[in-house]
Design a protein around this motif. Sequence first.
Motif, short mmCIF file in Angstrom:
data_model
loop_
_atom_site.label_atom_id
_atom_site.label_comp_id
_atom_site.label_asym_id
_atom_site.label_seq_id
_atom_site.Cartn_x
_atom_site.Cartn_y
_atom_site.Cartn_z
N LEU A 277 0.85 -1.19 0.00
CA LEU A 277 0.00 0.00 0.00
C LEU A 277 0.88 1.24 0.00
O LEU A 277 1.81 1.35 0.81
N THR B 135 -3.34 0.92 -9.24
CA THR B 135 -3.70 -0.19 -8.38
C THR B 135 -4.02 -1.42 -9.21
O THR B 135 -4.88 -1.38 -10.09
N THR C 50 -1.42 -1.40 -4.20
CA THR C 50 -2.60 -0.59 -3.92
C THR C 50 -2.16 0.85 -3.69
O THR C 50 -1.33 1.11 -2.82
N SER D 45 -3.39 4.52 -2.73
CA SER D 45 -4.50 5.26 -2.13
C SER D 45 -4.44 6.73 -2.56
O SER D 45 -3.37 7.33 -2.63
#
Length: 121
Positions: free
Chosen positions: A10, A89, A118, A120
């Motif tokens: 992430l 992503t 991923t 964000s």
Amino acid sequence: VQLQASGGGLVQAGGSLRLSCAASGNIFRINTMNWYRQVPGKQRELVASITGGGTANYAGSFRGRFTISRDNAKNTVYLQMNSLKAEDTAVYSCTAFVVSTPGGFSSIEYWGKGTLVTVSS
């Protein structure tokens, strides 16, 4: 021959990640190595390729943000991803065209399990 991808995770938009993919097993030589990615619900797409001699090619919009490289001594390909966006992503997978026989010319393409990236927003 097995391919193991790592380095996903992430990250915030604008950040960077470096993916690695190491090949192991019955390997005499590895020709072209590739990175692909697949967004859920969409077709898999080629991100970048690198020849055994180190010539890199990029697909579409990845040029300039992503850099593919390899270490032939380690049978490993890397993907440096900068300025990441939410739309990056995806599950990133690597492939390698492997020659298993000394002096051989025929190669087989092997796929590794992907690593999830991923981003964000």
